[in-house]
Design a protein around this motif. Sequence first.
Motif, PDB file in Angstrom:
ATOM      1  N   ALA A  60       2.403  -7.448 -29.347  1.00 46.47           N
ATOM      2  CA  ALA A  60       2.496  -6.421 -30.181  1.00 46.47           C
ATOM      3  C   ALA A  60       1.278  -6.708 -31.505  1.00 46.47           C
ATOM      4  CB  ALA A  60       3.750  -6.339 -30.871  1.00 46.47           C
ATOM      5  N   ILE A  61       1.342  -8.087 -31.682  1.00 45.91           N
ATOM      6  CA  ILE A  61       0.570  -8.641 -32.963  1.00 45.91           C
ATOM      7  C   ILE A  61      -0.985  -8.444 -32.589  1.00 45.91           C
ATOM      8  CG2 ILE A  61      -0.227 -10.767 -34.302  1.00 45.91           C
ATOM      9  CD1 ILE A  61       2.753 -11.519 -34.135  1.00 45.91           C
ATOM     10  N   ARG A 111      11.292   7.882 -28.344  1.00 43.52           N
ATOM     11  CA  ARG A 111      11.008   6.726 -29.372  1.00 43.52           C
ATOM     12  C   ARG A 111       9.683   6.222 -29.158  1.00 43.52           C
ATOM     13  NH1 ARG A 111      15.427   4.555 -31.635  1.00 43.52           N
ATOM     14  NH2 ARG A 111      17.597   4.923 -30.942  1.00 43.52           N
ATOM     15  N   GLY A 152      -1.787  -4.439 -32.228  1.00 42.35           N
ATOM     16  CA  GLY A 152      -1.072  -3.649 -33.439  1.00 42.35           C
ATOM     17  C   GLY A 152      -0.051  -2.709 -32.942  1.00 42.35           C
ATOM     18  N   LEU A 153       0.929  -3.166 -32.028  1.00 41.49           N
ATOM     19  CA  LEU A 153       1.561  -2.211 -31.528  1.00 41.49           C
ATOM     20  C   LEU A 153       3.079  -2.307 -32.101  1.00 41.49           C
ATOM     21  CD1 LEU A 153       0.746  -2.940 -27.887  1.00 41.49           C
ATOM     22  CD2 LEU A 153      -0.217  -1.291 -29.475  1.00 41.49           C
ATOM     23  N   HIS A 154       3.481  -1.068 -32.855  1.00 43.06           N
ATOM     24  CA  HIS A 154       4.398  -1.232 -33.863  1.00 43.06           C
ATOM     25  C   HIS A 154       5.889  -0.575 -33.303  1.00 43.06           C
ATOM     26  CE1 HIS A 154       2.194  -2.876 -37.075  1.00 43.06           C
ATOM     27  NE2 HIS A 154       1.414  -1.978 -36.728  1.00 43.06           N
ATOM     28  N   GLY A 155       6.033   0.073 -32.048  1.00 49.27           N
ATOM     29  CA  GLY A 155       6.809   0.926 -31.667  1.00 49.27           C
ATOM     30  C   GLY A 155       8.046  -0.338 -31.068  1.00 49.27           C
ATOM     31  N   PRO A 156       8.935   0.328 -30.751  1.00 53.49           N
ATOM     32  CA  PRO A 156      10.026  -0.670 -30.043  1.00 53.49           C
ATOM     33  C   PRO A 156       9.613  -1.749 -29.228  1.00 53.49           C
ATOM     34  CG  PRO A 156      10.915   1.651 -29.805  1.00 53.49           C
ATOM     35  CD  PRO A 156       9.364   1.579 -30.371  1.00 53.49           C
ATOM     36  N   ASN A 157      10.119  -3.046 -29.432  1.00 56.84           N
ATOM     37  CA  ASN A 157       9.448  -4.125 -28.832  1.00 56.84           C
ATOM     38  C   ASN A 157      10.504  -5.044 -28.207  1.00 56.84           C
ATOM     39  OD1 ASN A 157       8.575  -7.478 -29.084  1.00 56.84           O
ATOM     40  ND2 ASN A 157       6.778  -6.081 -29.224  1.00 56.84           N
ATOM     41  N   ASN A 209       2.059   2.953 -34.067  1.00 58.89           N
ATOM     42  CA  ASN A 209       3.375   3.068 -34.395  1.00 58.89           C
ATOM     43  C   ASN A 209       4.274   3.603 -33.166  1.00 58.89           C
ATOM     44  OD1 ASN A 209       3.271   2.200 -37.049  1.00 58.89           O
ATOM     45  ND2 ASN A 209       2.701   4.093 -37.789  1.00 58.89           N
TER      46      ASN A 209
END
Lengths: 316, 379
Positions: free
Chosen positions: A125-126, A159, A129-134, A76
């Motif tokens: 991201a997928i 952030r 597993g990277l859920h931060g700002p994209n 996250n």
Amino acid sequence: MSIFVTGVGVALPGADTAAALAAAVSPVGSVDPAAVLGKKGLRYKDRATQLGLVAGLRVLTDAGLWRDGVLNVDGNRVAVLVSSNLGNVDTACRVARTIADEGTRGLSPMDTPNASSNIIASEVAIRFGLHGPNLMVCNGPGSGLDALRWGAALLRSGRADQAVVIGVEPDNEIVRELVGGPVADGGAALVLERSEAAEARGATVHAEIGGHVRVAGPAAGYERLAAGEPAPLTGWFASGAAAEVLPAELPGHDLSAIWGELSGALGLVQAAAAIGGFAAGARGPVCLVAGSDDDDGSAALVLRPPAPAAPRPAAV
Amino acid sequence: MRLPITGIGAVASIGRDADEIFRNLCAGQGGLGPMRGFDHDLYTGTQLFEIDDRPEPGVDRTLRATGFLLDAVGQAARDAGLGDDLSDCPVLVGTGLRELRSAELWWRDGVSFGPERLHFGTALRERFGTPDTHTFSNACSASLYALALGADMLALGEADTVIVAGVDSITESMFGLADRVQPEPPGALRTLDVNRKGTILGDGAAAVVLRREDLPPSDGALWGMLRGVGMTCDAKHPTAPDQKYVAEAIRQAHAHAGTKPADVDLLMLHGTGTPLNDLVEASAYAEVFGPDAGVPVVTGIKPMTGHTSGSAGVLSLVTALQVMATGKVPPLIGLEQPIEEAAGLRLVRGQEAEHQVSLAQVHGFGFGGINAVAIVEAP
């Protein structure tokens, strides 16, 4: 607040490390994503996305954030920034031509995700597993350095704790015609991190991010950064017309002359090459410059070598 | 955080400036019409929310998105008293499709186009003199993502004034790929309706001027204050949304703003009218708001503007600021029977409502599972 580079990844034809990139004199072969990532899940991904996944895997592994298929920090809190100008131009153009020839019945729905330019950033991201700002940065010649600037900004504003910054450009018939020559068909990536976060997890520091500007013309940007940098600049990276206006007395590196059109990948490839140089013993900060007087803006960014390990107190 | 918003600008199918758009929104006047630039014989669906600026029906031209953006940024800059020289003012642009429509025309028809115009910096530099421009291609949440980055720039002291904009013109590739999988194209965009059949694309651009909060008041208008923006990524599916991270974006926005759901008077939905978006959006909202879900009035602009992709978030934000200024809330036209998940909401239906709004929440979600939510306060 200091921003450190704690990971570097390279995905260029014949160069898969910063050391190889710093020493390379010409491309050899091509990047084979299936060999790096395995074939599973690559079938409908466009070339730019596959290259981004290769650079992403290498940089996360180098940073010690990805081991044995597992992310070992909070996903996250990891931001993803990808720079690419040409990424999905081929899909848009090819689909438009197919519609003209056959109507929409001739289209494959598998192209749908690739019609959106942020496909590279979202697939990275997928996969990890990277859920931060994209963030997908498509900002012309300076785009790669701009992505580094925004990566640092996301860390400074709290952030994210790590920022994965990737620059890739694919080669194909359509983009070759658009830019008027061969495209690098690869790229590079960095992981950025606040100094205290890097120190807390014992990360290896490859470099420190210094000042950045985006101004009219490379000479102005270079001068402003040189004036603000505590130590004298010891070299620069710039391509084409931008290289012609930078100090001739310092070592300059034109990576587009080696790799072909780097476009949105340029800033990241410059940074990775500079880090390869630091590892080989180069001392002193260097200035990365992208965008010439002919372009809408010129981005410049200082990269400093890692501070030498603190000397032990001398025995008395 | 309370960043003054000192200028607004917009263009869409229903108006050439922010005032005209808002008048039409309040009047329930949508912009859906027969598509003007693409060949009807090649598609199943033949209606779009286009800006009518082509030389003649059926004839398309390059750089339409660029033109929309310059119009919206110019309006916002004038409104803020900045004039046409923005050489010291960064401009951040969120877009889904950049100038890919021009690239399509270049490849298909051989018209002149170069890579320097895929992003918008070249035209912004020519028109406004600014070299510090940024084109972010962040799908349908692009302009709210740009808003977050612009706000962070001001908070970090990297600029005094920032213009944040969004723009898109419809590409044939995006429309065509959607058309391919819609055997019965939707006749209308019906946000939250049980009989919604999907989204319909639109052209549009919108812009706002943001200032640092510690500067003396400017010569421009004061439309409101930006309180916070949340950003998340589902990291789950390239096109389908995930309720968990949509909800997280809402929570993050309130955490940044220092506000709570019960403070919100107006919710501007993303509301694309696709079966999945509206379901996930309403469910995520209910998850976060809980017992306060019935507090704000709820509306959205897409049934009248179409889905204007990367520009949609800032266009919704501009509308929220106009609601605050006038006390008029545009309706969700075409909403006859709300989905069960939206049953307890104060939906604005049929015609405009009167409502005093002091805090608004604006949604923008995009392909790739990228979510952004903004909280804005009345002056």
